[in-house]
Design an enzyme around this catalytic site. Structure first.
Site, mmCIF file in Angstrom:
data_model
loop_
_atom_site.group_PDB
_atom_site.id
_atom_site.type_symbol
_atom_site.label_atom_id
_atom_site.label_comp_id
_atom_site.label_asym_id
_atom_site.label_seq_id
_atom_site.Cartn_x
_atom_site.Cartn_y
_atom_site.Cartn_z
ATOM 1 N N HIS A 96 0.649 -1.101 -0.029
ATOM 2 C CA HIS A 96 -0.023 -0.025 0.101
ATOM 3 C C HIS A 96 0.875 1.281 0.083
ATOM 4 O O HIS A 96 0.529 2.387 -0.655
ATOM 5 C CB HIS A 96 -1.190 0.099 1.090
ATOM 6 C CG HIS A 96 -2.106 -1.082 1.021
ATOM 7 N ND1 HIS A 96 -2.529 -1.400 2.426
ATOM 8 C CD2 HIS A 96 -2.526 -1.963 0.038
ATOM 9 C CE1 HIS A 96 -3.357 -2.434 1.973
ATOM 10 N NE2 HIS A 96 -3.175 -2.678 0.703
ATOM 11 N N ASP A 116 -5.375 -3.734 -15.764
ATOM 12 C CA ASP A 116 -5.576 -5.105 -16.035
ATOM 13 C C ASP A 116 -7.318 -5.363 -16.007
ATOM 14 O O ASP A 116 -8.070 -4.418 -15.524
ATOM 15 C CB ASP A 116 -5.046 -5.995 -15.025
ATOM 16 C CG ASP A 116 -5.329 -7.545 -15.187
ATOM 17 O OD1 ASP A 116 -5.475 -8.076 -16.116
ATOM 18 O OD2 ASP A 116 -5.698 -8.050 -14.179
ATOM 19 N N ASP A 172 -9.710 -8.573 -14.978
ATOM 20 C CA ASP A 172 -10.265 -9.619 -13.685
ATOM 21 C C ASP A 172 -9.575 -8.996 -12.591
ATOM 22 O O ASP A 172 -8.275 -9.041 -12.576
ATOM 23 C CB ASP A 172 -9.944 -10.840 -14.063
ATOM 24 C CG ASP A 172 -11.059 -11.354 -14.860
ATOM 25 O OD1 ASP A 172 -12.081 -11.173 -14.743
ATOM 26 O OD2 ASP A 172 -10.649 -12.388 -15.776
ATOM 27 N N THR A 184 -5.880 -6.447 -21.475
ATOM 28 C CA THR A 184 -6.205 -7.640 -20.944
ATOM 29 C C THR A 184 -5.828 -8.755 -21.896
ATOM 30 O O THR A 184 -5.313 -8.721 -23.099
ATOM 31 C CB THR A 184 -7.802 -7.708 -20.872
ATOM 32 O OG1 THR A 184 -8.206 -8.941 -20.690
ATOM 33 C CG2 THR A 184 -8.190 -7.104 -22.360
ATOM 34 N N ASP A 207 -6.988 -20.419 -14.946
ATOM 35 C CA ASP A 207 -6.966 -21.144 -16.272
ATOM 36 C C ASP A 207 -5.410 -20.907 -16.297
ATOM 37 O O ASP A 207 -4.645 -20.137 -15.792
ATOM 38 C CB ASP A 207 -7.665 -20.533 -17.394
ATOM 39 C CG ASP A 207 -7.702 -18.965 -17.141
ATOM 40 O OD1 ASP A 207 -6.996 -18.452 -16.554
ATOM 41 O OD2 ASP A 207 -8.638 -18.464 -17.996
ATOM 42 N N LYS A 239 2.185 -7.685 -22.229
ATOM 43 C CA LYS A 239 1.459 -6.347 -21.809
ATOM 44 C C LYS A 239 2.456 -5.338 -22.180
ATOM 45 O O LYS A 239 2.230 -4.089 -22.237
ATOM 46 C CB LYS A 239 0.900 -6.405 -20.393
ATOM 47 C CG LYS A 239 -0.356 -7.282 -20.444
ATOM 48 C CD LYS A 239 -1.117 -7.000 -19.112
ATOM 49 C CE LYS A 239 -2.358 -7.977 -18.888
ATOM 50 N NZ LYS A 239 -3.202 -7.728 -17.931
ATOM 51 N N ASP A 260 -3.153 -6.697 -10.870
ATOM 52 C CA ASP A 260 -3.273 -7.590 -9.690
ATOM 53 C C ASP A 260 -2.089 -8.657 -9.609
ATOM 54 O O ASP A 260 -1.974 -9.659 -8.806
ATOM 55 C CB ASP A 260 -4.499 -8.087 -9.427
ATOM 56 C CG ASP A 260 -4.954 -9.100 -10.340
ATOM 57 O OD1 ASP A 260 -5.499 -10.289 -10.068
ATOM 58 O OD2 ASP A 260 -4.981 -8.911 -11.537
#
Length: 468
Positions: A112, A132, A134, A170, A341, A349, A372
């Site tokens: 943080h 991103d 999800d 993504t 998956d 990216k 994330d």
């Protein structure tokens, strides 16, 4: 005489199941020493953060020979100086770290702190921010409208109105199918409409799919056209032709070899680990997903028909990374555990963000990427660090929080006098309750050839394109 037993080849790489980060661990250790050894943790911690600011500055200027490289050998590129001391003081005012006597700052708190330090450093000069999907913009396996994201939508609109370009970057690759990205962003696009976002702001919103393989721009169409296809007035349009300079250097033959090798690795791993999965082959990606009832009947003594365990996904991703890496081809790739998956995508990216930076005429220090999956090389946000400063979040609520801090640091109000109903009404996200559907051209475990679907089970879960 007893016969020697051949042991399987083991990797002695530093696999860390804790998903920790060496730089974060290093800072937490420094603060722990200050906490337990110093007479005054308040002054000692501030001094530690000031020293960290100096170490980061030196690393930005001389990354190959910096003291930080010696102290944290795995440290990657840092694109700009940080303000860790100011971030610590701000964080301490709210959470009273220095008032504690029993519990030193945790690695989670250090994450943080680094996010806050990056926000403070980036806010004023920010020109482009990427996200991103999800577990960053929306909950895993859901869409924007289903994720209680009204504030997050409002903050993204505020960034666009403030002149900041915004992109979803993504892993999900849907060539020629902008409506599938619209389904994931449903709610956000409706919010664009409700806010009557001007054309110049809409033009600053992008979607990069398949890590770096497909680009979509945002446009507004008339009510008549919207009524014809039911896609809404604010929608996405695919950019046709070359938009990423690096694509030309990736030979089709080599791309095919990467995907063939990746598919062979995934099939072998699935068989050896008795995974009840499906193998999906796309134009620029190959992966495995939970196999549903058909895979359960095909692999009676196994696991993964509804969800595969993280350790098995990590194993598959690391084997995949090793197999493809041994080819030594001039084709970048990204092998990652997506949470439910495992995929091997062509490119990563860093290329997607870099191509948008060229399109927008911005440099890395004017950018941010929020994601994330940074903790290991099998997280698909990991490569983004090569192209942009990053914020590491743990879910859409944290994304919302860092955007609030970012806007306030830029002097933009985050308050609204008239909260709008949420989620917006739409039929599009009903697709998420449908049985798993495969796209034309996808290859499924057990199929003799790409074009045949005979005997395929219905399966369980969400559509296979719901990832990223």
């Amino acid at each position: 005489m007893s016969q020697a037993v051949a042991l399987p080849a083991r990797s002695f790489s530093t696999y860390d199941a804790s998903r920790s980060d060496e730089f974060i661990r290093f800072i937490a250790t420094l603060l722990r020493h200050s906490f337990f050894l110093a007479d005054s943790f308040s002054s000692s911690a501030l001094g530690t953060m000031q020293t960290l600011d100096a170490l980061v500055l030196e690393h930005v200027q001389s990354p190959a020979s910096s003291k930080l490289r010696t102290l944290v050998p795995s440290i990657g590129r840092i694109h700009m100086p940080l303000v860790c001391a100011e971030a610590f003081a701000t964080y301490d005012l709210k959470y009273r770290l220095t008032a504690r006597t029993q519990v030193p700052p945790s690695e989670e708190e250090v994450r943080h702190l680094l996010n806050l330090a990056q926000v403070f450093a980036s806010a004023v000069g920010l020109e482009f921010i990427s996200f991103d999907g999800d577990d960053t913009l929306y909950a895993d396996g859901r869409n924007f409208a289903q994720s209680d994201a009204s504030k997050l939508a409002r903050y993204i609109v505020a960034l666009l109105k403030n002149g900041v370009a915004v992109a979803l970057v993504t892993a999900a690759g849907y060539k020629g199918a902008p409506e599938k990205y619209e389904a994931r962003l449903d709610g956000l696009l409706k919010h664009f409409t409700a806010e009557a976002l001007p054309a110049e702001a809409l033009a600053k919103f992008y979607v990069v799919g398949g890590e770096c393989n497909y680009l979509f721009e945002c446009e507004c169409v008339g009510e008549e056209r919207s009524a014809e296809d039911g896609r809404g007035t604010v929608r996405l349009r695919e950019v046709v032709g070359s938009w990423c300079d690096e694509h030309a250097a990736w030979a089709d033959e080599d791309v095919g070899r990467v995907l063939d090798t990746a598919e062979a690795s995934l099939r072998a791993t699935a068989a050896e680990l008795s995974l009840r999965c499906r193998v999906i082959r796309k134009e620029r990606a190959v992966g495995i997903i939970a196999g549903g009832s058909e895979a359960k009947s095909r692999v009676p003594e196994g696991s993964g028909s509804r969800r595969m365990r993280r350790e098995l996904l990590d194993e598959a991703a690391l084997r995949l990374q090793t197999a493809v890496g041994q080819l030594g081809l001039n084709v970048p790739f990204c092998c990652f555990n997506g949470g439910a998956d495992v995929w091997c995508d062509i490119g990563n990216k860093a290329f997607g963000i870099g191509a948008l930076q060229q399109r927008l005429h911005v440099v890395p220090s004017q950018c941010l990427h929020v994601g994330d999956q940074f903790s290991t090389s099998i997280g698909n946000d990991f490569a983004a660090r090569m192209a942009s400063p990053t914020l590491w979040v743990a879910g859409p609520k944290e994304t919302q929080h860092v955007l609030k801090q970012l806007l306030e640091r830029r002097g933009v109000s985050t308050k609204t006098s008239e909260p709008k109903a949420w989620p917006p009404s739409t039929k599009r996200f009903l697709v998420f309750s449908d049985p798993l559907k495969l796209e034309d051209g996808d290859r499924v475990e057990g199929e003799p050839s790409p074009g045949k679907r005979d005997g395929q089970g219905e399966g369980d879960g969400v559509p296979d394109w719901v990832r990223g």
